[in-house]
Structure formats: structure tokens, C-alpha cells
Write a protein that holds these residues in place. Sequence first.
Motif, PDB file in Angstrom:
ATOM      1  N   VAL A  17      15.591 -18.837  18.017  1.00  0.00           N
ATOM      2  CA  VAL A  17      14.514 -18.016  18.592  1.00  0.00           C
ATOM      3  C   VAL A  17      15.101 -16.759  19.225  1.00  0.00           C
ATOM      4  O   VAL A  17      14.600 -15.646  19.023  1.00  0.00           O
ATOM      5  CB  VAL A  17      13.693 -18.824  19.627  1.00  0.00           C
ATOM      6  CG1 VAL A  17      12.751 -17.923  20.412  1.00  0.00           C
ATOM      7  CG2 VAL A  17      12.916 -19.937  18.933  1.00  0.00           C
ATOM      8  N   ALA A  18      16.175 -16.913  19.978  1.00  0.00           N
ATOM      9  CA  ALA A  18      16.828 -15.754  20.596  1.00  0.00           C
ATOM     10  C   ALA A  18      17.372 -14.811  19.536  1.00  0.00           C
ATOM     11  O   ALA A  18      17.338 -13.585  19.707  1.00  0.00           O
ATOM     12  CB  ALA A  18      17.952 -16.219  21.522  1.00  0.00           C
ATOM     13  N   ALA A  19      17.859 -15.357  18.432  1.00  0.00           N
ATOM     14  CA  ALA A  19      18.392 -14.524  17.349  1.00  0.00           C
ATOM     15  C   ALA A  19      17.311 -13.607  16.788  1.00  0.00           C
ATOM     16  O   ALA A  19      17.580 -12.438  16.486  1.00  0.00           O
ATOM     17  CB  ALA A  19      18.976 -15.403  16.245  1.00  0.00           C
ATOM     18  N   ALA A  20      16.107 -14.122  16.648  1.00  0.00           N
ATOM     19  CA  ALA A  20      15.010 -13.295  16.140  1.00  0.00           C
ATOM     20  C   ALA A  20      14.762 -12.112  17.072  1.00  0.00           C
ATOM     21  O   ALA A  20      14.577 -10.976  16.616  1.00  0.00           O
ATOM     22  CB  ALA A  20      13.741 -14.134  15.973  1.00  0.00           C
ATOM     23  N   HIS A  21      14.786 -12.355  18.370  1.00  0.00           N
ATOM     24  CA  HIS A  21      14.614 -11.272  19.347  1.00  0.00           C
ATOM     25  C   HIS A  21      15.784 -10.293  19.277  1.00  0.00           C
ATOM     26  O   HIS A  21      15.599  -9.073  19.337  1.00  0.00           O
ATOM     27  CB  HIS A  21      14.487 -11.832  20.770  1.00  0.00           C
ATOM     28  CG  HIS A  21      13.254 -12.631  20.998  1.00  0.00           C
ATOM     29  ND1 HIS A  21      11.990 -12.104  20.912  1.00  0.00           N
ATOM     30  CD2 HIS A  21      13.104 -13.948  21.302  1.00  0.00           C
ATOM     31  CE1 HIS A  21      11.091 -13.042  21.163  1.00  0.00           C
ATOM     32  NE2 HIS A  21      11.757 -14.179  21.400  1.00  0.00           N
ATOM     33  N   CYS A  22      16.980 -10.825  19.161  1.00  0.00           N
ATOM     34  CA  CYS A  22      18.183  -9.997  19.113  1.00  0.00           C
ATOM     35  C   CYS A  22      18.180  -9.107  17.871  1.00  0.00           C
ATOM     36  O   CYS A  22      18.513  -7.922  17.946  1.00  0.00           O
ATOM     37  CB  CYS A  22      19.430 -10.882  19.136  1.00  0.00           C
ATOM     38  SG  CYS A  22      20.963  -9.935  19.119  1.00  0.00           S
ATOM     39  N   VAL A  23      17.807  -9.672  16.734  1.00  0.00           N
ATOM     40  CA  VAL A  23      17.770  -8.898  15.487  1.00  0.00           C
ATOM     41  C   VAL A  23      16.742  -7.772  15.596  1.00  0.00           C
ATOM     42  O   VAL A  23      17.015  -6.635  15.191  1.00  0.00           O
ATOM     43  CB  VAL A  23      17.480  -9.830  14.282  1.00  0.00           C
ATOM     44  CG1 VAL A  23      17.087  -9.037  13.050  1.00  0.00           C
ATOM     45  CG2 VAL A  23      18.701 -10.704  14.006  1.00  0.00           C
ATOM     46  N   ARG A  24      15.582  -8.064  16.150  1.00  0.00           N
ATOM     47  CA  ARG A  24      14.569  -7.005  16.350  1.00  0.00           C
ATOM     48  C   ARG A  24      15.104  -5.909  17.263  1.00  0.00           C
ATOM     49  O   ARG A  24      14.917  -4.716  17.009  1.00  0.00           O
ATOM     50  CB  ARG A  24      13.280  -7.582  16.915  1.00  0.00           C
ATOM     51  CG  ARG A  24      12.270  -7.909  15.831  1.00  0.00           C
ATOM     52  CD  ARG A  24      10.982  -8.328  16.430  1.00  0.00           C
ATOM     53  NE  ARG A  24      11.397  -9.446  17.230  1.00  0.00           N
ATOM     54  CZ  ARG A  24      10.755 -10.548  17.547  1.00  0.00           C
ATOM     55  NH1 ARG A  24       9.640 -10.710  17.274  1.00  0.00           N
ATOM     56  NH2 ARG A  24      11.211 -11.524  18.207  1.00  0.00           N
ATOM     57  N   PHE A  25      15.767  -6.321  18.333  1.00  0.00           N
ATOM     58  CA  PHE A  25      16.348  -5.355  19.268  1.00  0.00           C
ATOM     59  C   PHE A  25      17.398  -4.501  18.564  1.00  0.00           C
ATOM     60  O   PHE A  25      17.402  -3.278  18.688  1.00  0.00           O
ATOM     61  CB  PHE A  25      16.956  -6.093  20.466  1.00  0.00           C
ATOM     62  CG  PHE A  25      17.625  -5.202  21.464  1.00  0.00           C
ATOM     63  CD1 PHE A  25      16.900  -4.261  22.181  1.00  0.00           C
ATOM     64  CD2 PHE A  25      18.989  -5.307  21.698  1.00  0.00           C
ATOM     65  CE1 PHE A  25      17.517  -3.438  23.114  1.00  0.00           C
ATOM     66  CE2 PHE A  25      19.614  -4.483  22.621  1.00  0.00           C
ATOM     67  CZ  PHE A  25      18.874  -3.546  23.330  1.00  0.00           C
ATOM     68  N   ALA A  26      18.279  -5.135  17.806  1.00  0.00           N
ATOM     69  CA  ALA A  26      19.326  -4.407  17.080  1.00  0.00           C
ATOM     70  C   ALA A  26      18.707  -3.423  16.087  1.00  0.00           C
ATOM     71  O   ALA A  26      19.171  -2.290  15.945  1.00  0.00           O
ATOM     72  CB  ALA A  26      20.247  -5.380  16.363  1.00  0.00           C
ATOM     73  N   ALA A  27      17.658  -3.850  15.400  1.00  0.00           N
ATOM     74  CA  ALA A  27      16.983  -2.965  14.444  1.00  0.00           C
ATOM     75  C   ALA A  27      16.361  -1.768  15.162  1.00  0.00           C
ATOM     76  O   ALA A  27      16.459  -0.630  14.683  1.00  0.00           O
ATOM     77  CB  ALA A  27      15.916  -3.739  13.667  1.00  0.00           C
ATOM     78  N   ASP A  28      15.741  -2.013  16.306  1.00  0.00           N
ATOM     79  CA  ASP A  28      15.090  -0.938  17.063  1.00  0.00           C
ATOM     80  C   ASP A  28      16.079   0.118  17.550  1.00  0.00           C
ATOM     81  O   ASP A  28      15.741   1.304  17.601  1.00  0.00           O
ATOM     82  CB  ASP A  28      14.333  -1.504  18.270  1.00  0.00           C
ATOM     83  CG  ASP A  28      13.064  -2.238  17.876  1.00  0.00           C
ATOM     84  OD1 ASP A  28      12.621  -2.117  16.710  1.00  0.00           O
ATOM     85  OD2 ASP A  28      12.527  -2.972  18.734  1.00  0.00           O
ATOM     86  N   ILE A  29      17.291  -0.301  17.908  1.00  0.00           N
ATOM     87  CA  ILE A  29      18.251   0.659  18.466  1.00  0.00           C
ATOM     88  C   ILE A  29      19.308   1.096  17.460  1.00  0.00           C
ATOM     89  O   ILE A  29      20.183   1.890  17.775  1.00  0.00           O
ATOM     90  CB  ILE A  29      18.921   0.111  19.751  1.00  0.00           C
ATOM     91  CG1 ILE A  29      19.769  -1.126  19.451  1.00  0.00           C
ATOM     92  CG2 ILE A  29      17.877  -0.166  20.828  1.00  0.00           C
ATOM     93  CD1 ILE A  29      20.613  -1.589  20.627  1.00  0.00           C
ATOM     94  N   GLY A  30      19.249   0.529  16.243  1.00  0.00           N
ATOM     95  CA  GLY A  30      20.206   0.911  15.210  1.00  0.00           C
ATOM     96  C   GLY A  30      21.607   0.364  15.428  1.00  0.00           C
ATOM     97  O   GLY A  30      22.589   1.008  15.071  1.00  0.00           O
ATOM     98  N   ALA A  31      21.692  -0.830  15.986  1.00  0.00           N
ATOM     99  CA  ALA A  31      22.996  -1.441  16.267  1.00  0.00           C
ATOM    100  C   ALA A  31      23.394  -2.384  15.145  1.00  0.00           C
ATOM    101  O   ALA A  31      22.554  -2.907  14.422  1.00  0.00           O
ATOM    102  CB  ALA A  31      22.939  -2.214  17.583  1.00  0.00           C
ATOM    103  N   ARG A  32      24.700  -2.585  15.012  1.00  0.00           N
ATOM    104  CA  ARG A  32      25.209  -3.605  14.102  1.00  0.00           C
ATOM    105  C   ARG A  32      25.374  -4.898  14.887  1.00  0.00           C
ATOM    106  O   ARG A  32      25.351  -4.893  16.125  1.00  0.00           O
ATOM    107  CB  ARG A  32      26.513  -3.170  13.436  1.00  0.00           C
ATOM    108  CG  ARG A  32      27.670  -2.948  14.406  1.00  0.00           C
ATOM    109  CD  ARG A  32      28.989  -2.658  13.695  1.00  0.00           C
ATOM    110  NE  ARG A  32      29.542  -3.903  13.221  1.00  0.00           N
ATOM    111  CZ  ARG A  32      29.703  -4.228  11.934  1.00  0.00           C
ATOM    112  NH1 ARG A  32      29.409  -3.368  11.011  1.00  0.00           N
ATOM    113  NH2 ARG A  32      30.187  -5.389  11.580  1.00  0.00           N
ATOM    114  N   LEU A  33      25.561  -5.996  14.175  1.00  0.00           N
ATOM    115  CA  LEU A  33      25.583  -7.316  14.788  1.00  0.00           C
ATOM    116  C   LEU A  33      26.813  -8.087  14.330  1.00  0.00           C
ATOM    117  O   LEU A  33      27.153  -8.073  13.153  1.00  0.00           O
ATOM    118  CB  LEU A  33      24.313  -8.057  14.368  1.00  0.00           C
ATOM    119  CG  LEU A  33      23.910  -9.328  15.070  1.00  0.00           C
ATOM    120  CD1 LEU A  33      23.647  -9.085  16.548  1.00  0.00           C
ATOM    121  CD2 LEU A  33      22.644  -9.895  14.428  1.00  0.00           C
ATOM    122  N   THR A  34      27.480  -8.725  15.267  1.00  0.00           N
ATOM    123  CA  THR A  34      28.496  -9.716  14.934  1.00  0.00           C
ATOM    124  C   THR A  34      27.951 -11.054  15.400  1.00  0.00           C
ATOM    125  O   THR A  34      27.585 -11.212  16.567  1.00  0.00           O
ATOM    126  CB  THR A  34      29.848  -9.410  15.611  1.00  0.00           C
ATOM    127  OG1 THR A  34      30.386  -8.212  15.058  1.00  0.00           O
ATOM    128  CG2 THR A  34      30.842 -10.546  15.391  1.00  0.00           C
TER     129      THR A  34
END
Length: 145
Positions: A17-34
Motif C-alpha cells: 500500500v505504501a509503495a503505491a503512494h510512493c510510486v505516485r509521489f515519485a511520478a508527480d515529482i519526476g524522481a527515480r526509485l530504488t
Amino acid sequence: MFKHILFPTDGSPASVVAAAHCVRFAADIGARLTILHSSAPLHLFSYEPIVVDEAYEEYRRSRDRLCAECLAPVEELARNAGIPFDSVTVEADEPYTAIITTANNKGCDLVAMASHGRKGIKGVLLGSQTQKVLTHSALPVLVFR
């Protein structure tokens, strides 16, 4: 703002569930994810070296399978969102040290993670990896409850 987010996962429902929020946040700010999964190393001692070798090999296969299962839902979320990501698995006795070390080694500027919200005796016995990351990390930490 943030350009590289570390998201540790233990494969739990709260983490997904937290990952879904994190992915949306990363998409909104244009960040990459590890995406990180930490597993405990096997500590085994025996007078018979063959027993130890076989046990380590079986443990490695089991650990690799579990790591892949834990990482897969977060990888799928990131892939579907079109976010650049990489996945990392590490062995560490304490997950919080793996989280902090990986974030520093990968050049992350934010750690985003789930909190299971354990309280009382469960919180004392199991400890809070999130709390330990908050306490010991020099990086900002975003906690999803």
C-alpha cells in the motif's frame, strides 16, 4: 526537490500500500526509485562442512525466491507508472542498517517507507525498523502509515 527515492519493502500488505503512494509521489515529482529488500544472513555452525555448504545453498535459493516475491509488486507499480527504477537485495542482520547504507551508497536523497504501526509489546519485541531509520538516518524519511 527529491530526485532519487529509496523504498524498502518487506513484502507485507502495508508495504505494498505504501509503495503505491510512493510510486505516485515519485511520478508527480519526476524522481527515480530504488526498491530494496533486506534479508537476514544465515548464521550456521557445524563440524561437518558439507552440511553447512548444503544449508547455505538451500537458504540462498529460498532467500532469492522470497526477495523476488517481495520486490515484484513494487516493481510492477513502478513499471506501470513509467518510473525509472532499480531493485536491490542485501543481507543484513538489522534491516535499518541495510536501508541507510543502501540509500547512501545509491545516492538517494529520500527514504520513503511503510510503518506497520505496531504498539505495545509487539512494538517492543519486534522493534520498529522505521523508527530506527528515522533515528539514525541523515536523509529525510517519508513514512506512510
